[in-house]
Design a protein around this motif. Sequence first.
Motif, short mmCIF file in Angstrom:
data_model
loop_
_atom_site.label_atom_id
_atom_site.label_comp_id
_atom_site.label_asym_id
_atom_site.label_seq_id
_atom_site.Cartn_x
_atom_site.Cartn_y
_atom_site.Cartn_z
N LYS A 34 -10.20 -4.59 1.39
CA LYS A 34 -9.34 -3.54 0.65
C LYS A 34 -7.71 -4.51 0.91
O LYS A 34 -7.27 -3.48 -0.05
CB LYS A 34 -9.54 -2.06 1.32
N GLU A 47 -5.81 0.82 7.31
CA GLU A 47 -5.37 -0.51 6.59
C GLU A 47 -3.38 -0.92 6.84
O GLU A 47 -3.35 -2.66 7.30
CB GLU A 47 -5.00 -0.28 5.10
N GLU A 61 -7.59 -6.42 -1.82
CA GLU A 61 -7.59 -6.25 -3.46
C GLU A 61 -6.60 -5.51 -3.76
O GLU A 61 -6.19 -5.48 -4.79
CB GLU A 61 -8.80 -4.58 -3.60
N LYS A 62 -5.70 -4.73 -2.20
CA LYS A 62 -4.26 -4.38 -2.92
C LYS A 62 -3.18 -5.51 -2.81
O LYS A 62 -1.61 -5.39 -3.39
CB LYS A 62 -4.24 -3.21 -2.11
N HIS A 89 -12.25 -2.92 5.99
CA HIS A 89 -11.09 -3.20 5.87
C HIS A 89 -9.87 -4.17 5.57
O HIS A 89 -8.93 -4.19 4.29
CB HIS A 89 -9.81 -2.92 6.83
#
Length: 229
Positions: A207, A165, A210-211, A204
């Motif tokens: 993610k 990531e 999301e972060k 990826h």
Amino acid sequence: MSNSSKQKILIVDDEPDILELIEYNLKKEGYQVFLARNGQEAVAEAKKSLPDLIVLDIMMPKMDGIEACRIMRTMPEFKNTFMVFLTARSEEYSEIAGFNVGADDYIAKPIKPRALVSRINAILRRNAPAEDTPDNKLEIGNLVIDREAYLVYKDGVKVVLAKKEFELLYLLASKPGKVYTREVILKNIWEDSVVVTNRTIDVHIRKLREKLGDDCVATVKGVGYKFEA
């Protein structure tokens, strides 16, 4: 005189009026401007002038812009040259074809001089906001990306990312606004792994969103992804 005066731009189009219009506006901005009327001339002129950025029409006689871009991208001296397509064609496939051969951006005709100059200025500045600081950090907007420590901070708060990531984020953030195709991402992040698919990239990217927020990475339909500064 603009500080862009040291930068060279090659314009490639088979329409004299277009060449004249773009040349006039870019020279007024302080750029050195070189001209070519088809893909063959573009390759020859680029070898001589070694421009920082090349504006290519797609539909041209003798050799089109797609083929000229593909040829130049195989040459070491043009590995990091910005390539921008200028075309009246609005079909999605022509845009995808351009990105697949290594285009950095895409500008549609009819040309609006002020908008064109602004876009070119922005493209040539793309490296500037994402250059490494002495301690190998990228600082872009509210993000700090520490390459050596594999750490990311958003608004001063540490964000935990998995290794791949982080590598994907660093690749995209190293050139904000540049579109990276799936093929380029796979080659840079996963190299020759045979088990990686496009689905892996999608997971990826999801993610990262999301972060870090949904707006940090944009999807370019049918092509790939880019980091939004």
